[in-house]
Design an enzyme around this catalytic site. Sequence first.
Site, short mmCIF file in Angstrom:
data_model
loop_
_atom_site.label_atom_id
_atom_site.label_comp_id
_atom_site.label_asym_id
_atom_site.label_seq_id
_atom_site.Cartn_x
_atom_site.Cartn_y
_atom_site.Cartn_z
CG ASP A 1 24.26 44.69 81.88
OD1 ASP A 1 23.93 45.01 81.63
OD2 ASP A 1 25.21 43.37 83.00
CG ASP B 1 20.25 44.77 80.13
OD1 ASP B 1 19.11 46.00 80.83
OD2 ASP B 1 20.75 44.11 80.75
CG ASP C 1 23.73 47.27 85.20
OD1 ASP C 1 23.57 48.15 84.81
OD2 ASP C 1 22.89 46.17 84.19
NE ARG D 1 16.10 50.28 85.43
CZ ARG D 1 16.81 48.34 85.50
NH1 ARG D 1 17.54 47.62 84.31
NH2 ARG D 1 15.32 48.06 85.48
#
Length: 366
Positions: A161, A190, A194, A243
């Site tokens: 992340d 990734d 997040d 996302r």
Amino acid sequence: MRRAAAVRLSAASATLALAATAGVVLSMPQVAAAAGNATGYASQNGGTTGGAGGQTVRATTGTAIHAALCGRASSSTPITIQVEGTINHGNTSKVSGDSCNTADGVIELKQISNVTIVGVGGGAVFDQVGIHIREAGNIIIQNVTVRNVKKSGSPTSNGGDAIGMESGVRNVWVDHTTLEASGGEDDGFDGLFDMKNDTRYVTLSYSVLRNSGRGGLVGSSESDLSNGFITYHHNLYENIESRTPLLRGGTAHIYNSHFKNISKSGINSRAGAKARVDNNYFEDSKDVLGTFYTDQAGSWQVNGNIFDNVTWSEPGDDNRPAGPNPQSNTSVGIPYSYSLDRADCVPDVVSRTAGAGKGLRVSDGN
């Protein structure tokens, strides 16, 4: 931002000596924590001020950032860390102290509060080094680039992340950042932004997220529903597979952002999440709003958005796109004041203001 006169660190303690050799210069506690004030949900729950009122430190390495945190009187002593240069694995090491909990190869903001990290001068680039916020509060990250953080391959950092938050995080404002990867999960990356395990009152503003399989998520699974109250505004999501963001439970407010080349799915509201989606511009993309990849639906309130060359898939049990004519299926009240730019102006406004190195410019409403 005003800068106070710099004074060199003394060698009075091992931690301060380490900071001096690692590229830190301290200034008197006279400068503001960051330009502007926190917006959106980060302005709620007591507000987000970062290191305002504390000492200011200049750092040119990751080790220097850790040393500055460890050199404070306590884990809550306010501090502003001005960063210039490239932060990488070669210059980011663990530093020990009573006021910090750091680690090698990642910028670790763990069990601390009242911190600002802001890029200055020629810019701050975190190259393959992620920023991890855990059990922390009142954090500002501003005017930095974080790129190519990997969870597999070499080197790895922060679970892949760019910026990740977890475990009781409160009040974080991330502003004028550039978060980017060079591919998707198969390439070792990734998420770019997040949040999980009880993270609340966060704003991402005037930032660029691009070239990644995953823009970001709120909630790590359908059972991780303790997160929420997130604002996303004046951001660019470009060349992202999905996302933008993925929402599992909680409430999100997404406004005045530009979504371009979203190839699989965009705002994915699921597991009871509620998203208010105001005056955004969606362009050359697919399934930019809905519930995807689950039978646990979320909901949305839509106002004033533009859908320019957006395609929509057929609905199914695990696929509930909001389009081709998105309509509201919930109502989301917003507790803070905000001004909306016209949706047709959003691509131009965002291109002029979003990302690191833009002089912290913001929309003036025109």
